[in-house]
Design a protein around this motif. Structure first.
Motif, PDB file in Angstrom:
ATOM      1  N   ALA A 118      46.547  36.765  39.860  1.00 54.60           N
ATOM      2  CA  ALA A 118      46.245  37.720  38.791  1.00 54.60           C
ATOM      3  C   ALA A 118      44.833  38.279  38.905  1.00 54.60           C
ATOM      4  O   ALA A 118      44.589  39.455  38.595  1.00 54.60           O
ATOM      5  N   HIS A 119      43.904  37.457  39.378  1.00 57.04           N
ATOM      6  CA  HIS A 119      42.508  37.903  39.461  1.00 57.04           C
ATOM      7  C   HIS A 119      42.312  39.019  40.495  1.00 57.04           C
ATOM      8  O   HIS A 119      41.322  39.739  40.441  1.00 57.04           O
ATOM      9  N   THR A 120      43.259  39.188  41.423  1.00 56.78           N
ATOM     10  CA  THR A 120      43.141  40.260  42.411  1.00 56.78           C
ATOM     11  C   THR A 120      43.539  41.614  41.840  1.00 56.78           C
ATOM     12  O   THR A 120      43.209  42.646  42.407  1.00 56.78           O
ATOM     13  N   ARG A 121      44.288  41.608  40.744  1.00 58.19           N
ATOM     14  CA  ARG A 121      44.842  42.818  40.131  1.00 58.19           C
ATOM     15  C   ARG A 121      45.734  43.570  41.109  1.00 58.19           C
ATOM     16  O   ARG A 121      45.903  44.784  41.018  1.00 58.19           O
ATOM     17  N   GLN A 122      46.346  42.830  42.055  1.00 61.70           N
ATOM     18  CA  GLN A 122      47.244  43.437  43.034  1.00 61.70           C
ATOM     19  C   GLN A 122      48.675  42.915  42.894  1.00 61.70           C
ATOM     20  O   GLN A 122      49.505  43.122  43.773  1.00 61.70           O
ATOM     21  N   VAL A 123      48.941  42.230  41.784  1.00 67.69           N
ATOM     22  CA  VAL A 123      50.292  41.800  41.412  1.00 67.69           C
ATOM     23  C   VAL A 123      50.529  42.226  39.963  1.00 67.69           C
ATOM     24  O   VAL A 123      49.579  42.479  39.224  1.00 67.69           O
ATOM     25  N   PRO A 124      51.787  42.316  39.536  1.00 68.78           N
ATOM     26  CA  PRO A 124      52.042  42.732  38.155  1.00 68.78           C
ATOM     27  C   PRO A 124      51.491  41.721  37.147  1.00 68.78           C
ATOM     28  O   PRO A 124      51.400  40.522  37.425  1.00 68.78           O
ATOM     29  N   VAL A 125      51.155  42.218  35.977  1.00 72.37           N
ATOM     30  CA  VAL A 125      50.790  41.335  34.870  1.00 72.37           C
ATOM     31  C   VAL A 125      52.061  40.649  34.382  1.00 72.37           C
ATOM     32  O   VAL A 125      53.038  41.315  34.023  1.00 72.37           O
ATOM     33  N   ALA A 154      52.111  51.440  53.753  1.00 78.08           N
ATOM     34  CA  ALA A 154      50.727  51.173  54.160  1.00 78.08           C
ATOM     35  C   ALA A 154      50.197  49.919  53.471  1.00 78.08           C
ATOM     36  O   ALA A 154      49.463  49.127  54.086  1.00 78.08           O
ATOM     37  N   PHE A 155      50.568  49.725  52.213  1.00 83.73           N
ATOM     38  CA  PHE A 155      50.129  48.534  51.483  1.00 83.73           C
ATOM     39  C   PHE A 155      50.746  47.284  52.118  1.00 83.73           C
ATOM     40  O   PHE A 155      50.065  46.271  52.306  1.00 83.73           O
ATOM     41  N   HIS A 156      52.025  47.360  52.476  1.00 85.73           N
ATOM     42  CA  HIS A 156      52.659  46.228  53.152  1.00 85.73           C
ATOM     43  C   HIS A 156      52.002  45.951  54.505  1.00 85.73           C
ATOM     44  O   HIS A 156      51.828  44.790  54.885  1.00 85.73           O
ATOM     45  N   ARG A 157      51.640  46.995  55.225  1.00 80.36           N
ATOM     46  CA  ARG A 157      50.969  46.794  56.515  1.00 80.36           C
ATOM     47  C   ARG A 157      49.622  46.115  56.325  1.00 80.36           C
ATOM     48  O   ARG A 157      49.225  45.248  57.125  1.00 80.36           O
ATOM     49  N   ALA A 158      48.911  46.481  55.270  1.00 81.28           N
ATOM     50  CA  ALA A 158      47.625  45.839  54.994  1.00 81.28           C
ATOM     51  C   ALA A 158      47.819  44.353  54.719  1.00 81.28           C
ATOM     52  O   ALA A 158      47.044  43.510  55.189  1.00 81.28           O
ATOM     53  N   ILE A 159      48.866  44.011  53.974  1.00 74.97           N
ATOM     54  CA  ILE A 159      49.160  42.597  53.699  1.00 74.97           C
ATOM     55  C   ILE A 159      49.488  41.871  54.992  1.00 74.97           C
ATOM     56  O   ILE A 159      48.977  40.772  55.256  1.00 74.97           O
ATOM     57  N   ALA A 160      50.336  42.467  55.821  1.00 77.92           N
ATOM     58  CA  ALA A 160      50.735  41.827  57.077  1.00 77.92           C
ATOM     59  C   ALA A 160      49.543  41.600  57.994  1.00 77.92           C
ATOM     60  O   ALA A 160      49.481  40.593  58.718  1.00 77.92           O
ATOM     61  N   VAL A 166      42.867  43.265  50.847  1.00 77.80           N
ATOM     62  CA  VAL A 166      43.920  42.431  50.266  1.00 77.80           C
ATOM     63  C   VAL A 166      43.790  40.974  50.718  1.00 77.80           C
ATOM     64  O   VAL A 166      44.733  40.193  50.579  1.00 77.80           O
ATOM     65  N   ALA A 167      42.637  40.592  51.234  1.00 78.10           N
ATOM     66  CA  ALA A 167      42.468  39.264  51.820  1.00 78.10           C
ATOM     67  C   ALA A 167      42.745  38.146  50.820  1.00 78.10           C
ATOM     68  O   ALA A 167      43.401  37.149  51.152  1.00 78.10           O
ATOM     69  N   GLU A 168      42.256  38.297  49.598  1.00 75.80           N
ATOM     70  CA  GLU A 168      42.467  37.247  48.602  1.00 75.80           C
ATOM     71  C   GLU A 168      43.929  37.196  48.179  1.00 75.80           C
ATOM     72  O   GLU A 168      44.501  36.114  47.998  1.00 75.80           O
ATOM     73  N   LEU A 169      44.546  38.356  48.032  1.00 79.13           N
ATOM     74  CA  LEU A 169      45.977  38.392  47.737  1.00 79.13           C
ATOM     75  C   LEU A 169      46.760  37.695  48.844  1.00 79.13           C
ATOM     76  O   LEU A 169      47.655  36.880  48.569  1.00 79.13           O
ATOM     77  N   ARG A 171      45.821  35.408  50.887  1.00 79.67           N
ATOM     78  CA  ARG A 171      45.603  33.956  50.833  1.00 79.67           C
ATOM     79  C   ARG A 171      46.546  33.303  49.837  1.00 79.67           C
ATOM     80  O   ARG A 171      47.187  32.284  50.141  1.00 79.67           O
ATOM     81  N   VAL A 172      46.662  33.901  48.657  1.00 82.78           N
ATOM     82  CA  VAL A 172      47.539  33.333  47.628  1.00 82.78           C
ATOM     83  C   VAL A 172      49.005  33.480  48.037  1.00 82.78           C
ATOM     84  O   VAL A 172      49.799  32.548  47.879  1.00 82.78           O
ATOM     85  N   VAL A 173      49.375  34.641  48.559  1.00 84.68           N
ATOM     86  CA  VAL A 173      50.759  34.858  48.995  1.00 84.68           C
ATOM     87  C   VAL A 173      51.167  33.800  50.011  1.00 84.68           C
ATOM     88  O   VAL A 173      52.244  33.195  49.908  1.00 84.68           O
ATOM     89  N   ARG A 174      50.320  33.578  51.003  1.00 87.19           N
ATOM     90  CA  ARG A 174      50.657  32.604  52.048  1.00 87.19           C
ATOM     91  C   ARG A 174      50.780  31.201  51.483  1.00 87.19           C
ATOM     92  O   ARG A 174      51.691  30.446  51.850  1.00 87.19           O
ATOM     93  N   ALA A 175      49.877  30.844  50.589  1.00 81.93           N
ATOM     94  CA  ALA A 175      49.914  29.495  50.017  1.00 81.93           C
ATOM     95  C   ALA A 175      51.182  29.268  49.205  1.00 81.93           C
ATOM     96  O   ALA A 175      51.844  28.225  49.329  1.00 81.93           O
ATOM     97  N   VAL A 176      51.544  30.242  48.358  1.00 78.98           N
ATOM     98  CA  VAL A 176      52.734  30.081  47.524  1.00 78.98           C
ATOM     99  C   VAL A 176      53.994  30.143  48.381  1.00 78.98           C
ATOM    100  O   VAL A 176      54.938  29.372  48.173  1.00 78.98           O
TER     101      VAL A 176
END
Length: 276
Positions: A118-125, A154-160, A166-169, A171-176
């Motif tokens: 949530a702190h990244t503001r890159q996922v829904p509330v 492009a956003f998905h490519r940045a995540i990949a 999107v580095a912090e996002l 990190r959380v995505v990979r952990a979960v």
């Protein structure tokens, strides 16, 4: 999804994406612009979250997906989307969307991602998450609007790529996701469907529904190896697995739901006999 033509399993196994599939009309999609009463987490709960709390209190803690849908519709929520795994309802004020699934093993991991990132503001509330009786899942979140496919890709490519923005996002995505693949039978890889990238009220992008169950493999196992299914997923967590909407890959063909239920019920009996 390729048709199997088999009467013993769904002719169209559930598509892998976990979120509701919706109309080609962007205005019909289940996540559109939230009203100003809904605030981002860093702004506090806000009046929108108060209204949500009163709506969520309409049903008991042990409610199933049918009860939740019935109660919310009676309270003025309206249908706004449906997919293979879930339906979506829009709140009376239009600021909130409720995703209701009869059976979604990945729901808790998606909710964990929304909370932990949530702190990244890159996922829904996420305002509310509840596991429902029988393996269902309720997620109540802000209402978002769709974005052009090239911008989403492009956003998905940045995540990949693990891009800096999107580095912090990531990190959380990979952990979960690592937790999900370790703990959850039939967990799929990350979902890169462009429709999962949406725009929040202030214009920034968020990504939703990254995690999903491998529907084709899961339902083929249920049809052809039901003893394996019942051994790996407890009955209280799969009671309504034949009630998912199948709006995108379906509909269920005549008799296939009954055949699937009968096969699973027989496997449950065998397992009970073997353990007593």
């Amino acid at each position: 999804m390729t048709q199997t033509g088999s009467a013993s399993r769904p002719a169209h196994p559930p598509h892998t994406t976990s979120g509701p599939s919706v109309s080609d009309d962007p205005e019909a999609r289940p996540r559109v612009v939230p009203d100003p009463a809904i605030r981002r987490p860093h702004d506090g709960a806000g009046a929108g979250a108060d209204r949500l709390g009163s709506s969520a209190a309409l049903f008991a803690a042990n409610a199933d997906h049918r009860e939740v849908e019935r109660r919310l519709v009676a309270a003025g929520w309206t249908p706004c989307g449906a997919g293979d795994w879930a339906i979506a309802l829009r709140s009376p004020g239009g600021a909130v969307a409720a995703r209701i699934s009869p059976f979604d093993p990945t729901g808790p991991y998606t909710a964990a991602l929304y909370r932990e990132a949530a702190h990244t503001r890159q996922v829904p509330v996420l305002f509310e998450h509840r596991r429902l009786a029988g393996g269902g899942d309720l997620q109540v979140m802000e209402w978002l609007r769709p974005v052009p496919e090239d911008e989403a890709a492009a956003f998905h490519r940045a995540i990949a790529a693990g891009a800096a923005e999107v580095a912090e996002l990531v990190r959380v995505v990979r952990a979960v996701h690592e937790r999900a693949t370790r703990e959850l039978p039939w967990c799929g890889p990350l979902d890169t469907n462009p429709s999962n990238v949406m725009r929040a009220a202030d214009g920034h992008l968020v990504v939703a529904d990254l995690f999903y169950a491998d529907g084709p493999a899961l339902y083929e196992t249920a049809a052809t190896r039901p003893d394996l299914l019942v051994a790996r997923i407890p009955e209280p967590e799969r009671r309504f697995m034949t009630e998912i909407p199948m709006t995108s890959s379906g509909p269920w063909s005549p008799g296939e739901r009954a055949a699937l239920r009968a096969g699973i019920a027989a496997a449950d009996v065998r397992r009970e006999v073997a353990t007593t």
